[in-house]
Design a protein around this motif. Sequence first.
Motif, PDB file in Angstrom:
ATOM      1  N   PHE A  55      -4.521  -3.994   2.788  1.00 30.89           N
ATOM      2  CA  PHE A  55      -4.847  -4.337   4.166  1.00 30.89           C
ATOM      3  C   PHE A  55      -5.062  -5.846   4.314  1.00 30.89           C
ATOM      4  O   PHE A  55      -4.653  -6.449   5.307  1.00 30.89           O
ATOM      5  CB  PHE A  55      -6.098  -3.598   4.619  1.00 30.89           C
ATOM      6  N   ASN A  56      -5.694  -6.443   3.314  1.00 32.63           N
ATOM      7  CA  ASN A  56      -5.919  -7.894   3.354  1.00 32.63           C
ATOM      8  C   ASN A  56      -4.596  -8.653   3.338  1.00 32.63           C
ATOM      9  O   ASN A  56      -4.423  -9.650   4.056  1.00 32.63           O
ATOM     10  CB  ASN A  56      -6.793  -8.322   2.173  1.00 32.63           C
ATOM     11  N   GLU A  57      -3.665  -8.195   2.508  1.00 30.99           N
ATOM     12  CA  GLU A  57      -2.352  -8.825   2.450  1.00 30.99           C
ATOM     13  C   GLU A  57      -1.612  -8.661   3.780  1.00 30.99           C
ATOM     14  O   GLU A  57      -0.963  -9.585   4.270  1.00 30.99           O
ATOM     15  CB  GLU A  57      -1.528  -8.201   1.318  1.00 30.99           C
ATOM     16  N   PHE A  58      -1.717  -7.464   4.354  1.00 25.36           N
ATOM     17  CA  PHE A  58      -1.072  -7.185   5.640  1.00 25.36           C
ATOM     18  C   PHE A  58      -1.611  -8.113   6.731  1.00 25.36           C
ATOM     19  O   PHE A  58      -0.838  -8.692   7.508  1.00 25.36           O
ATOM     20  CB  PHE A  58      -1.309  -5.720   6.018  1.00 25.36           C
ATOM     21  N   GLU A  61      -0.343 -11.663   6.304  1.00 24.01           N
ATOM     22  CA  GLU A  61       1.064 -11.842   6.656  1.00 24.01           C
ATOM     23  C   GLU A  61       1.337 -11.692   8.149  1.00 24.01           C
ATOM     24  O   GLU A  61       2.241 -12.332   8.690  1.00 24.01           O
ATOM     25  CB  GLU A  61       1.925 -10.832   5.886  1.00 24.01           C
ATOM     26  N   THR A  62       0.563 -10.847   8.817  1.00 20.39           N
ATOM     27  CA  THR A  62       0.872 -10.520  10.212  1.00 20.39           C
ATOM     28  C   THR A  62      -0.152 -11.029  11.223  1.00 20.39           C
ATOM     29  O   THR A  62       0.151 -11.105  12.415  1.00 20.39           O
ATOM     30  CB  THR A  62       0.983  -8.996  10.391  1.00 20.39           C
ATOM     31  N   ASP A 281       2.078   0.028  18.294  1.00 16.72           N
ATOM     32  CA  ASP A 281       3.016  -0.912  17.681  1.00 16.72           C
ATOM     33  C   ASP A 281       2.458  -1.472  16.367  1.00 16.72           C
ATOM     34  O   ASP A 281       3.179  -1.572  15.365  1.00 16.72           O
ATOM     35  CB  ASP A 281       3.328  -2.059  18.640  1.00 16.72           C
ATOM     36  N   ASN A 282       1.185  -1.833  16.372  1.00 20.96           N
ATOM     37  CA  ASN A 282       0.563  -2.353  15.154  1.00 20.96           C
ATOM     38  C   ASN A 282       0.453  -1.279  14.089  1.00 20.96           C
ATOM     39  O   ASN A 282       0.560  -1.555  12.894  1.00 20.96           O
ATOM     40  CB  ASN A 282      -0.816  -2.928  15.470  1.00 20.96           C
ATOM     41  N   ALA A 283       0.218  -0.050  14.530  1.00 22.50           N
ATOM     42  CA  ALA A 283       0.134   1.066  13.591  1.00 22.50           C
ATOM     43  C   ALA A 283       1.462   1.240  12.859  1.00 22.50           C
ATOM     44  O   ALA A 283       1.495   1.420  11.636  1.00 22.50           O
ATOM     45  CB  ALA A 283      -0.236   2.349  14.330  1.00 22.50           C
ATOM     46  N   GLN A 284       2.556   1.164  13.598  1.00 25.16           N
ATOM     47  CA  GLN A 284       3.862   1.308  12.966  1.00 25.16           C
ATOM     48  C   GLN A 284       4.138   0.150  12.008  1.00 25.16           C
ATOM     49  O   GLN A 284       4.706   0.356  10.919  1.00 25.16           O
ATOM     50  CB  GLN A 284       4.969   1.392  14.014  1.00 25.16           C
ATOM     51  N   LYS A 285       3.737  -1.044  12.389  1.00 23.10           N
ATOM     52  CA  LYS A 285       3.914  -2.193  11.497  1.00 23.10           C
ATOM     53  C   LYS A 285       3.167  -1.981  10.182  1.00 23.10           C
ATOM     54  O   LYS A 285       3.679  -2.288   9.104  1.00 23.10           O
ATOM     55  CB  LYS A 285       3.430  -3.469  12.177  1.00 23.10           C
ATOM     56  N   GLY A 292       6.606  -0.712   1.875  1.00 16.24           N
ATOM     57  CA  GLY A 292       7.406  -1.819   1.366  1.00 16.24           C
ATOM     58  C   GLY A 292       7.097  -2.182  -0.066  1.00 16.24           C
ATOM     59  O   GLY A 292       6.143  -1.676  -0.682  1.00 16.24           O
ATOM     60  N   ASP A 293       7.872  -3.083  -0.629  1.00 17.52           N
ATOM     61  CA  ASP A 293       7.794  -3.424  -2.050  1.00 17.52           C
ATOM     62  C   ASP A 293       6.413  -3.903  -2.481  1.00 17.52           C
ATOM     63  O   ASP A 293       5.882  -3.462  -3.497  1.00 17.52           O
ATOM     64  CB  ASP A 293       8.830  -4.507  -2.386  1.00 17.52           C
ATOM     65  N   LYS A 294       5.824  -4.839  -1.723  1.00 21.54           N
ATOM     66  CA  LYS A 294       4.561  -5.428  -2.150  1.00 21.54           C
ATOM     67  C   LYS A 294       3.443  -4.392  -2.196  1.00 21.54           C
ATOM     68  O   LYS A 294       2.729  -4.281  -3.196  1.00 21.54           O
ATOM     69  CB  LYS A 294       4.159  -6.581  -1.222  1.00 21.54           C
TER      70      LYS A 294
END
Length: 352
Positions: A55-58, A61-62, A281-285, A292-294
């Motif tokens: 979650f911190n990485e997300f 990044e976003t 929209d944020n939920a889907q992101k 994803g890979d990371k």
Amino acid sequence: MIIVIIAFCIKGFNSMKKLLASAILFGLAAPQAAIAAEEVNVYSYRQPFLVEPMFNEFTQETGIKVNVKFAKKGLSEKLKQEGEYSPADVVLTTDISRLVELADMKLVQPVDSKVIESNVPAQYRDSEDEWFALTLRSRNVYSSRDRVGHLPAEFDYTDLAKPEWKGKICTRSGKHPYNVSLVSSMIAHYGEAEAKTWLEGVKANLARKPQGNDRDQVKAVKEGLCDLAIGNSYYLGKMMNDEKQKAWAEAVYIDFPGQKGNGTHVNVSGMAMAKYAPNKDNAQKLMEYLTGDKAQQMYAEINYEYPVKEGVKRSELVASWGDFKADDLPLEKVAEYHSAAIKLLDEVKFDL
């Protein structure tokens, strides 16, 4: 004009009511802050140390803040009670039965995402796109290094019922979701009658009454109480990295049943989008990010699970256990036999 103003106020009141519910649950400073911030709200059965790094990485990044409500049980009931005023956007849980329960209770909604569809193989997601696997964990047999050695490649779950293992098997409660899913898969493959006979055979071979967790079964092998234990794969990684439990792990081999047959039974951790997600929209992101890979690599390293996305590297320890053939039966199909599995476990009095 008066009518328009009244209608606006009523609509605004309903929106504010929902916003206040989110603010109270997640400890936001004020409704205005919730409006201004890019955020997503998560209900999670998964422990903080597993998901917070992702979650911190997300967020980094976003720029989207992740608010999390952790729980050990009761999330389905909470979502049902909150109804359309629920602040939940994404639900994280473990075990296929819990994911299907969310869908059956109509607490989630479909997510049409080419990204998720590409990252998650079809057998590990709902045919109606209402839930998706995030990680895989195999249901293994652990064998005593000293008294048994590695089990042969021909070993299958059906062999657990053979008389040669009488008094030599340890397992946790048959009613635990991990074992219920295994029994469900046996019903899916062999039918209820044959699965019941198998269960009776396994019960007859138990060294003791089902008890404890998966780690306790490996400990029992180390102590000589049994020669075989049934347990999830990732627990071996956890024990290997625990000073007190490392000796238990070193006393066993990890074996993958069904390599000459249906394959090893796998279960999942997974996710779904809440039915009334206020930040859709944020939920889907976030959901796309978690496949994803990371994020998949982080899951693999932190909890010794298998990435659901093909091609993502396993942790070094997990890779050392070798490759295996997983049962290719869609988990959606396995979940259909959940009630039948519970019934059989009761009929054979497995836990008594």
